[in-house]
Every structure is written in C-alpha cells, then in structure tokens.
Design an enzyme around this catalytic site. Structure first.
Site, mmCIF file in Angstrom:
data_model
loop_
_atom_site.group_PDB
_atom_site.id
_atom_site.type_symbol
_atom_site.label_atom_id
_atom_site.label_comp_id
_atom_site.label_asym_id
_atom_site.label_seq_id
_atom_site.Cartn_x
_atom_site.Cartn_y
_atom_site.Cartn_z
ATOM 1 N N CYS A 183 0.760 -1.290 -0.019
ATOM 2 C CA CYS A 183 0.116 -0.084 -0.201
ATOM 3 C C CYS A 183 0.900 1.203 -0.295
ATOM 4 O O CYS A 183 0.303 2.450 -0.185
ATOM 5 C CB CYS A 183 -0.863 0.053 1.045
ATOM 6 S SG CYS A 183 -2.058 -1.251 1.404
ATOM 7 N N HIS A 197 -3.479 7.258 2.225
ATOM 8 C CA HIS A 197 -3.779 5.973 2.098
ATOM 9 C C HIS A 197 -5.184 5.473 2.478
ATOM 10 O O HIS A 197 -5.662 5.722 3.817
ATOM 11 C CB HIS A 197 -2.740 5.158 2.562
ATOM 12 C CG HIS A 197 -3.361 3.459 2.307
ATOM 13 N ND1 HIS A 197 -3.850 3.199 1.064
ATOM 14 C CD2 HIS A 197 -3.424 2.471 2.952
ATOM 15 C CE1 HIS A 197 -4.218 2.044 0.985
ATOM 16 N NE2 HIS A 197 -3.618 1.439 2.229
ATOM 17 N N ASN A 256 -10.128 0.108 0.048
ATOM 18 C CA ASN A 256 -8.470 -0.113 0.253
ATOM 19 C C ASN A 256 -8.109 -0.633 -1.265
ATOM 20 O O ASN A 256 -8.258 -1.977 -1.479
ATOM 21 C CB ASN A 256 -8.223 -1.007 1.324
ATOM 22 C CG ASN A 256 -6.408 -1.063 1.295
ATOM 23 O OD1 ASN A 256 -5.959 -0.396 0.423
ATOM 24 N ND2 ASN A 256 -5.833 -1.467 2.609
HETATM 25 O O1 UT7 Z 1 -3.348 -1.039 3.908
HETATM 26 C C1 UT7 Z 1 -3.059 -1.397 5.193
HETATM 27 C C2 UT7 Z 1 -4.173 -2.826 5.351
HETATM 28 N N1 UT7 Z 1 -4.923 -2.996 6.167
HETATM 29 C C3 UT7 Z 1 -5.482 -2.064 7.066
HETATM 30 O O2 UT7 Z 1 -5.307 -0.842 7.170
HETATM 31 C C4 UT7 Z 1 -6.395 -2.987 8.105
HETATM 32 C C5 UT7 Z 1 -6.106 -2.380 9.422
HETATM 33 N N2 UT7 Z 1 -6.904 -3.034 10.276
HETATM 34 C C6 UT7 Z 1 -8.383 -2.484 10.422
HETATM 35 O O3 UT7 Z 1 -9.026 -1.651 9.477
HETATM 36 C C7 UT7 Z 1 -9.262 -3.240 11.511
HETATM 37 O O4 UT7 Z 1 -8.456 -3.851 12.342
HETATM 38 C C8 UT7 Z 1 -10.462 -4.164 10.782
HETATM 39 C C9 UT7 Z 1 -11.406 -3.213 10.160
HETATM 40 C C10 UT7 Z 1 -9.781 -4.997 9.927
HETATM 41 C C11 UT7 Z 1 -11.221 -4.929 11.907
HETATM 42 O O5 UT7 Z 1 -11.756 -4.074 13.010
HETATM 43 P P1 UT7 Z 1 -11.412 -4.091 14.270
HETATM 44 O O6 UT7 Z 1 -12.118 -3.106 15.238
HETATM 45 O O7 UT7 Z 1 -9.938 -4.245 14.601
HETATM 46 O O8 UT7 Z 1 -12.089 -5.400 14.713
HETATM 47 P P2 UT7 Z 1 -11.285 -6.823 15.432
HETATM 48 O O9 UT7 Z 1 -10.264 -7.560 14.492
HETATM 49 O O10 UT7 Z 1 -11.014 -6.471 16.749
HETATM 50 O O11 UT7 Z 1 -12.872 -7.824 15.222
HETATM 51 C C12 UT7 Z 1 -13.694 -7.684 16.050
HETATM 52 C C13 UT7 Z 1 -14.668 -8.564 15.911
HETATM 53 C C14 UT7 Z 1 -14.337 -10.184 15.842
HETATM 54 O O12 UT7 Z 1 -15.281 -10.762 16.477
HETATM 55 P P3 UT7 Z 1 -15.008 -11.569 18.300
HETATM 56 O O13 UT7 Z 1 -13.713 -12.356 18.042
HETATM 57 O O14 UT7 Z 1 -14.693 -10.087 18.767
HETATM 58 O O15 UT7 Z 1 -16.148 -12.176 18.233
HETATM 59 C C15 UT7 Z 1 -14.299 -10.509 14.568
HETATM 60 O O16 UT7 Z 1 -14.353 -11.635 14.285
HETATM 61 O O17 UT7 Z 1 -15.477 -8.558 14.566
HETATM 62 C C16 UT7 Z 1 -15.369 -9.651 13.782
HETATM 63 N N3 UT7 Z 1 -15.354 -9.307 12.474
HETATM 64 C C17 UT7 Z 1 -16.481 -9.213 11.691
HETATM 65 N N4 UT7 Z 1 -17.565 -9.119 11.989
HETATM 66 C C18 UT7 Z 1 -18.533 -8.630 10.887
HETATM 67 C C19 UT7 Z 1 -14.066 -9.323 11.590
HETATM 68 N N5 UT7 Z 1 -14.480 -8.958 10.473
HETATM 69 C C20 UT7 Z 1 -15.747 -8.823 10.461
HETATM 70 C C21 UT7 Z 1 -16.944 -8.406 9.468
HETATM 71 N N6 UT7 Z 1 -18.040 -8.545 9.895
HETATM 72 N N7 UT7 Z 1 -16.508 -8.347 8.106
#
Ligand code: UT7
Length: 319
Positions: free
Chosen positions: A113, A246, A276
């Site tokens: 990225c 980004h 993204n």
């Molecule tokens: O270019 C660089 C590339 N990547 C990034 O910049 C990504 C950086 N990270 C993020 O943007 C965030 O971490 C995410 C959007 C990917 C995730 O958000 P988060 O607030 O960090 O959530 P989390 O990973 O802590 O997950 C919270 C919950 C989990 O469930 P449990 O374990 O708490 O029951 C996940 O399984 O949300 C669940 N979850 C979803 N639920 C519904 C993960 N993906 C999804 C989804 N829909 N698509």
C-alpha cells in the site's frame, strides 16, 4: 535548483461495484459493522478479463492528457503494484509497450500500500538529480485477486483501481520532501505467503492479516511519519491545505488528521466508495480532488500511507 512537479493526474476505477449489501450475501457480515469499523460502503472490482496493466493504462492515458505530455516524451515509468500481470516482465514494461514508449527506464516497485509513495519519491530523486525530465508514476492494483472471498476479516476491505501522475522537472517546487521507512520484522502481520516454484504455487495465495495489530501499527507509524514530514519542512499540520491519505480505514485516517490538528474538511476521503485499493488509493484520491477542483495549484499537500512489509511513508509537496 531542479524540482519535480506534478503536471497532470489521472485515475481509473473498474465498472463493477460491490456493495456492503452484496457482501452480506457472501459472508457473515453487515453493512453496519463494515461502515462502523472501516467507513467503507462499496468498492470497485476488475472484470475477469481486466488485469492491473489494463487499469494502469486507463489512468496513465488520463494523466498524460491532463499534463499535455506524449508517452514518447517520458524518460521514466514506475508502477507501485503488488498484483503484477506477470512474474516478469514488470507491469511498467507492459504499460510502456501499450503506450508506445521505447527506451524509458521502466520498473515496478513492490511496497504494497506504500507503493505509490515509494515510486513518487524514487522518480523525484531522478528528476532532482537532473537524470530525467519526465516521469509517469502510478499506483495500480487488482487486489481483489489476492482476497479470499470467504474470509470476512479481509474481503470487506479491498477494491481495485489505478492512479497516475506525470512528474516533470521544474524550477518551481514541487515535491518538497519524502520520508520512507520499512520494518520487515512485521512481515507476518499482513502477507500473501505464496511463491511460485517449479511451475506451481506454494503456500497460500490469499491475503492473511492480523487486522487489529495492523491497525495499531498503522496509527503509530503514520503519526510518527507525518510529524517527521512536517518538521523537515518547518510546517504546522494546521497550515496544510490537504491531507491525501492511504484509504484503508476511516478510523486510521481520522487518527492521523487529529495528530495534524487538521479538520476532516481538509482530508480527501474516497475510502467510502473505493475501499482499500492498495498502491492505487493515494493517486486515486489525489486525482478525484484535483478533478473536482478542491486541490488547486499552489496548495500544500501531505500524502501518507502504510502497507505490508511493513512499509510506510509520507510526501510533502506543493501542487
Ligand atoms: O493498507 C493496510 C491494510 N490494512 C489495514 O489498514 C487494516 C487495519 N485494520 C483494520 O482496519 C481493522 O482492524 C479491521 C477493520 C480489519 C477490523 O476492525 P477491528 O475493530 O480491529 O475488529 P477486530 O479485528 O478486533 O474484530 C472484532 C470482531 C471479531 O469478532 P470477535 O472475535 O470479537 O467475536 C471479528 O471476528 O469483529 C469480527 N469481524 C467481523 N464481523 C462482521 C471481523 N470481520 C468482520 C466482518 N463482519 N467483516
């Protein structure tokens, strides 16, 4: 003193749009979760027959038109991409052939990225040194090809697209500074572990991400690098005209704007409609805001990004 200046921008998004409602039918997710956690509402996906070079060509032609430059006049072509059409030749060489340029230096940069920020900085070095006069710099990715569409942790985040700028030697600034970093110690937090050997794909060819860890890392290094970029130019964040970040996650972007004391009205946001798009996201956002008249000649811009590697960086420029 020779500076490099952006003389034209262009971008391209494939026609097909995938909404959060579409994703609700594919994986266990909801529009509300995606919007709250990421700010993304829809993303564009390349058609089956469209490859990265096809997206790049559209963006490149638009940038060349905007700059009033012929492809034959280019001395340098760099594409930031993680989704090249072939292992080799580089997508930059494939694009060069499409554009009918013969003899310019052409290569791809693999910084995920951060690819466009890396590519822009490299082109700037060549122009400032007096080696080249005209460069075409792109970020182009069909990242949807690296996404497991059954993995809700990653598939809601990414889209496809391309953005391009023409960079030309000028006595006026121009790119003021660039600040690039990497730390391979974080190689496993965001990766596609596959490799090709003996004619076969080894390991998994899909994106693996520890989202939460990536999130924390991104907020930290972006905050550091924007401070570094401002200090190098003796600028205050509040004096920037535009932040062109980004477009990975609205919450990450808001955290960076807050660090800069910059109101969100002065942040170019495309994450909601583009998702993204990896290396394409910054030049895509730049082109959107140039074409709708928000970014004007003489404005001071800060571009920043972070991606797998990890790689991260920022560029300060006068448009
Ligand atoms: O270019 C660089 C590339 N990547 C990034 O910049 C990504 C950086 N990270 C993020 O943007 C965030 O971490 C995410 C959007 C990917 C995730 O958000 P988060 O607030 O960090 O959530 P989390 O990973 O802590 O997950 C919270 C919950 C989990 O469930 P449990 O374990 O708490 O029951 C996940 O399984 O949300 C669940 N979850 C979803 N639920 C519904 C993960 N993906 C999804 C989804 N829909 N698509």
């Amino acid at each position: 003193m020779i500076y490099s200046r952006i003389s034209g921008t262009g971008s391209y998004l494939p026609e097909k749009i995938l909404t959060n409602a579409d994703l609700e039918k594919m994986v266990d997710t909801s529009d509300q979760w995606i919007v709250e956690r990421t700010g993304i509402r829809s993303r564009h996906l390349a058609a089956e027959e469209q490859d990265t070079c096809d997206l790049a060509e559209m963006a490149a032609r638009r940038a060349l038109d905007a700059a009033g430059v012929e492809a034959s006049e280019l001395d340098l072509i760099i594409i930031g991409t993680t989704t090249p059409d072939r292992v080799f030749p580089s997508t930059a060489c494939l694009l060069q052939a499409r554009l009918g340029n013969h003899g310019a230096m052409a290569f791809d940069i693999q910084a995920v990225c951060s690819g466009f920020i890396y590519a822009l900085s490299i082109a700037d070095q060549f122009i400032k040194a007096g080696t080249f006069k005209r460069a075409l710099v792109l970020g182009a990715d069909s990242f949807s090809r690296l996404v497991d569409w059954t993995d809700r942790n990653t598939c809601v985040l990414f889209g496809d697209g391309a953005g391009a700028v023409v960079l030309e030697a000028s006595s006026e600034p121009g790119i003021l500074s660039s600040h690039l970093h990497a730390d391979g110690a974080y190689k496993d937090l965001l990766t596609v572990p596959a490799k090709i050997a003996q004619g076969r794909l080894h390991n998994d060819g899909f994106t693996k991400m520890q989202g939460n860890e990536v999130f924390k890392f991104a907020v930290k290094v972006l905050s550091d690098v924007v401070k570094e970029a401002l200090a190098a130019n003796e600028l205050e964040g509040s004096t920037l005209d535009w932040l062109v970040p980004h477009q990975a996650n609205l919450r990450i972007i808001k955290a960076t704007a807050k660090k800069l004391n910059l109101p969100m009205e002065r942040v170019v946001l495309t994450v909601s409609e583009h998702g993204n798009t990896s290396a394409a996201s910054i030049p895509l956002a730049l082109d959107v805001a140039v074409r709708d008249g928000r970014i004007q000649r003489g404005h001071t811009l800060l571009l920043e990004g972070v991606g797998g590697g990890f790689t991260w960086g920022a560029v300060v420029l006068k448009f």
